[in-house]
Write an enzyme that holds these catalytic residues in place. Structure first.
Site, PDB file in Angstrom:
ATOM      1  N   SER A 196       0.829  -1.213   0.000  1.00 26.18           N
ATOM      2  CA  SER A 196       0.000   0.000   0.000  1.00 26.18           C
ATOM      3  C   SER A 196       0.865   1.265   0.000  1.00 26.18           C
ATOM      4  CB  SER A 196      -0.911   0.027   1.226  1.00 26.18           C
ATOM      5  OG  SER A 196      -1.558   1.288   1.294  1.00 26.18           O
ATOM      6  N   LYS A 237     -13.350  -3.918   1.903  1.00 23.02           N
ATOM      7  CA  LYS A 237     -14.250  -2.794   1.627  1.00 23.02           C
ATOM      8  C   LYS A 237     -15.730  -3.176   1.658  1.00 23.02           C
ATOM      9  CE  LYS A 237     -11.051  -0.493  -1.567  1.00 23.02           C
ATOM     10  NZ  LYS A 237     -10.956   0.179  -2.860  1.00 23.02           N
ATOM     11  N   ASN A 239     -14.220   2.613   1.727  1.00 25.78           N
ATOM     12  CA  ASN A 239     -12.745   2.666   1.746  1.00 25.78           C
ATOM     13  C   ASN A 239     -12.219   3.641   2.785  1.00 25.78           C
ATOM     14  OD1 ASN A 239     -13.105   5.179   0.536  1.00 25.78           O
ATOM     15  ND2 ASN A 239     -11.314   4.943  -0.783  1.00 25.78           N
ATOM     16  N   ASP A 260     -13.226   6.407  -3.707  1.00 22.17           N
ATOM     17  CA  ASP A 260     -12.576   5.924  -4.943  1.00 22.17           C
ATOM     18  C   ASP A 260     -13.125   6.631  -6.193  1.00 22.17           C
ATOM     19  OD1 ASP A 260     -10.847   4.118  -3.732  1.00 22.17           O
ATOM     20  OD2 ASP A 260     -12.345   2.524  -3.716  1.00 22.17           O
ATOM     21  N   GLY A 318     -14.570  -3.213 -17.703  1.00 26.45           N
ATOM     22  CA  GLY A 318     -14.589  -3.942 -16.433  1.00 26.45           C
ATOM     23  C   GLY A 318     -15.840  -3.625 -15.639  1.00 26.45           C
ATOM     24  N   GLY A 356     -15.974  -4.772 -12.024  1.00 27.34           N
ATOM     25  CA  GLY A 356     -15.649  -5.187 -10.655  1.00 27.34           C
ATOM     26  C   GLY A 356     -15.833  -4.033  -9.675  1.00 27.34           C
ATOM     27  N   ARG A 398     -15.833  -8.537 -19.810  1.00 24.74           N
ATOM     28  CA  ARG A 398     -15.642  -9.897 -20.311  1.00 24.74           C
ATOM     29  C   ARG A 398     -16.868 -10.758 -19.983  1.00 24.74           C
ATOM     30  NH1 ARG A 398     -10.569 -12.877 -17.736  1.00 24.74           N
ATOM     31  NH2 ARG A 398     -11.837 -12.498 -15.892  1.00 24.74           N
ATOM     32  N   THR A 399     -17.385 -10.621 -18.771  1.00 25.55           N
ATOM     33  CA  THR A 399     -18.619 -11.323 -18.388  1.00 25.55           C
ATOM     34  C   THR A 399     -19.770 -10.323 -18.524  1.00 25.55           C
ATOM     35  OG1 THR A 399     -17.257 -12.462 -16.737  1.00 25.55           O
ATOM     36  CG2 THR A 399     -19.649 -12.748 -16.562  1.00 25.55           C
ATOM     37  N   GLU A 434     -22.916 -10.330 -18.190  1.00 25.26           N
ATOM     38  CA  GLU A 434     -23.976 -10.298 -17.161  1.00 25.26           C
ATOM     39  C   GLU A 434     -23.607  -9.341 -16.022  1.00 25.26           C
ATOM     40  OE1 GLU A 434     -22.459 -13.202 -18.145  1.00 25.26           O
ATOM     41  OE2 GLU A 434     -24.014 -13.754 -19.595  1.00 25.26           O
TER      42      GLU A 434
HETATM   43  P1  ATR Z   1     -11.572  -4.828  -8.740  1.00 21.64           P
HETATM   44  O1  ATR Z   1     -12.303  -4.839  -7.436  1.00 21.64           O
HETATM   45  O2  ATR Z   1     -10.135  -4.388  -8.645  1.00 21.64           O
HETATM   46  O3  ATR Z   1     -12.301  -4.070  -9.799  1.00 21.64           O
HETATM   47  P2  ATR Z   1     -12.518  -7.435  -9.572  1.00 21.64           P
HETATM   48  O4  ATR Z   1     -13.802  -7.218  -8.847  1.00 21.64           O
HETATM   49  O5  ATR Z   1     -11.864  -8.750  -9.443  1.00 21.64           O
HETATM   50  O6  ATR Z   1     -11.424  -6.368  -9.162  1.00 21.64           O
HETATM   51  O7  ATR Z   1     -12.760  -7.119 -11.121  1.00 21.64           O
HETATM   52  C1  ATR Z   1     -11.794  -7.313 -12.076  1.00 21.64           C
HETATM   53  C2  ATR Z   1     -12.346  -6.866 -13.438  1.00 21.64           C
HETATM   54  O8  ATR Z   1     -11.327  -7.098 -14.422  1.00 21.64           O
HETATM   55  C3  ATR Z   1     -13.567  -7.653 -13.887  1.00 21.64           C
HETATM   56  O9  ATR Z   1     -14.395  -6.783 -14.622  1.00 21.64           O
HETATM   57  C4  ATR Z   1     -12.947  -8.730 -14.762  1.00 21.64           C
HETATM   58  O10 ATR Z   1     -13.840  -9.268 -15.730  1.00 21.64           O
HETATM   59  P3  ATR Z   1     -14.882 -10.457 -15.330  1.00 21.64           P
HETATM   60  O11 ATR Z   1     -15.996  -9.798 -14.613  1.00 21.64           O
HETATM   61  O12 ATR Z   1     -15.264 -11.051 -16.629  1.00 21.64           O
HETATM   62  O13 ATR Z   1     -14.073 -11.400 -14.467  1.00 21.64           O
HETATM   63  C5  ATR Z   1     -11.864  -7.928 -15.449  1.00 21.64           C
HETATM   64  N1  ATR Z   1     -10.785  -8.765 -15.997  1.00 21.64           N
HETATM   65  C6  ATR Z   1      -9.810  -9.401 -15.306  1.00 21.64           C
HETATM   66  N2  ATR Z   1      -8.984 -10.047 -16.162  1.00 21.64           N
HETATM   67  C7  ATR Z   1      -9.439  -9.823 -17.419  1.00 21.64           C
HETATM   68  C8  ATR Z   1      -9.021 -10.214 -18.731  1.00 21.64           C
HETATM   69  N3  ATR Z   1      -7.930 -10.971 -18.923  1.00 21.64           N
HETATM   70  N4  ATR Z   1      -9.729  -9.772 -19.799  1.00 21.64           N
HETATM   71  C9  ATR Z   1     -10.823  -8.984 -19.612  1.00 21.64           C
HETATM   72  N5  ATR Z   1     -11.269  -8.585 -18.403  1.00 21.64           N
HETATM   73  C10 ATR Z   1     -10.597  -8.993 -17.316  1.00 21.64           C
END
Ligand code: ATR
Length: 275
Positions: free
Chosen positions: A15, A66, A86, A101, A125, A127, A149-150, A152
């Site tokens: 950190s 968090k 956070n 954040d 992304g 996440g 990537r996902t 949904e």
């Molecule tokens: P954080 O809290 O740091 O945002 P997280 O909740 O694990 O971490 O989210 C990681 C993000 O990176 C997600 O959107 C993930 O996609 P999925 O929801 O499909 O898992 C995305 N991610 C991680 N590796 C990836 C890759 N190689 N290609 C595309 N997206 C990726």
């Protein structure tokens, strides 16, 4: 007597929060110190109450604490909406949870002269980081597409964010078109992070000069995405800006004082530059 502040996380050894907050305390001549502590999810409640009992000035939380903290403190409406805390403020007898954040991300864009209201933003992304950024940008009037990537997960996040602004969710298959249509592109995924530094979801040939590329990844400082964006003549914002500006917001919440942003940023960049 010194007032102590801390970040709790697991892992937490990397950190950069102590470096930036201690730089601010020193510059302001405040008798305060900021430390990092490894705290597991199971011990989080005891650790927060222990810090309160010992008169700490405030806390930050990082991975994986968090979300759990939401049930242990009184979250403000933004932290509640984002689903993550956070920053903890010891207010009177209470524990108030904040999430800085998203404010850090929006202020990072603003500090680069970027206008948020009515901008078309592509968030890569879905996440935890994407949640904070999407809520804040949508509440500031940006029109957001979340591509993940996902798909949904993107659709679910967009549906939640729609309570405060405009957001749609999708997969990564039409990325060329989505990038072309956007003013601001924000990478919140871990793609490009050390050690996979040759990876990027968006390449230079997809970009135009007026676009803004913001990468939340700061290890390495210059990600492949930022290098390609620079070469394409786009405007770039790196992850350190957000890291520092979320810290600035936490500092304000705890102390009511505007800390010296430049000094905090320099302290963090110095440490990263030596790694
Ligand atoms: P954080 O809290 O740091 O945002 P997280 O909740 O694990 O971490 O989210 C990681 C993000 O990176 C997600 O959107 C993930 O996609 P999925 O929801 O499909 O898992 C995305 N991610 C991680 N590796 C990836 C890759 N190689 N290609 C595309 N997206 C990726």
């Amino acid at each position: 007597m010194k007032t102590l502040y801390a970040v709790f996380g697991d892992p937490v050894e990397h950190s950069l929060s102590p470096v930036m907050h201690n730089a601010a305390f020193a510059a302001l001549g405040m008798d305060c110190e900021y430390h990092k502590f490894r705290v597991t999810k199971d011990d989080l409640k005891d650790a927060i109450l222990g810090a309160k009992a010992m008169g700490f000035g405030g806390l930050n939380l990082t991975i994986p604490l968090k979300e759990k903290a939401l049930r242990l403190v009184e979250p403000d409406p933004l932290a509640e909406a984002v689903g993550a805390v956070n920053t903890i403020e010891f207010r009177g007898n209470g524990l108030v949870g904040h999430n800085t954040d998203g404010i850090g991300a929006v202020n990072a864009l603003k500090s680069a002269g970027i206008v948020i209201p009515h901008s078309i933003v592509l968030i890569l992304g879905a996440g935890g980081a994407a949640r904070a950024v999407a809520y804040q940008l949508a509440s500031n009037g940006a029109r957001i597409t979340i591509a993940n990537r996902t798909p949904e997960r993107a659709a679910k996040l967009a549906a939640n964010v729609s309570s405060v602004g405009r957001a749609v969710g999708t997969g990564l298959e039409n990325l060329h078109r989505l990038v072309e249509q956007s003013h601001i592109i924000i990478n919140t995924t871990s793609v490009g992070m050390h050690p996979d530094t040759d990876q990027t979801l968006v390449t230079g040939d997809m970009l135009q000069t007026a676009q803004v590329i913001f990468d939340l990844v700061y290890s390495p400082l210059q990600t492949r995405l930022l290098k390609e964006a620079n070469k394409a003549g786009a405007i770039t914002v790196d992850g350190i800006k957000m890291l520092v500006l979320q810290g600035v917001e936490s500092f304000r919440i705890w102390t009511g004082i505007d800390p010296p942003v430049d000094i905090m940023e320099r302290a963090v960049r110095d440490v990263l530059g030596k790694q």
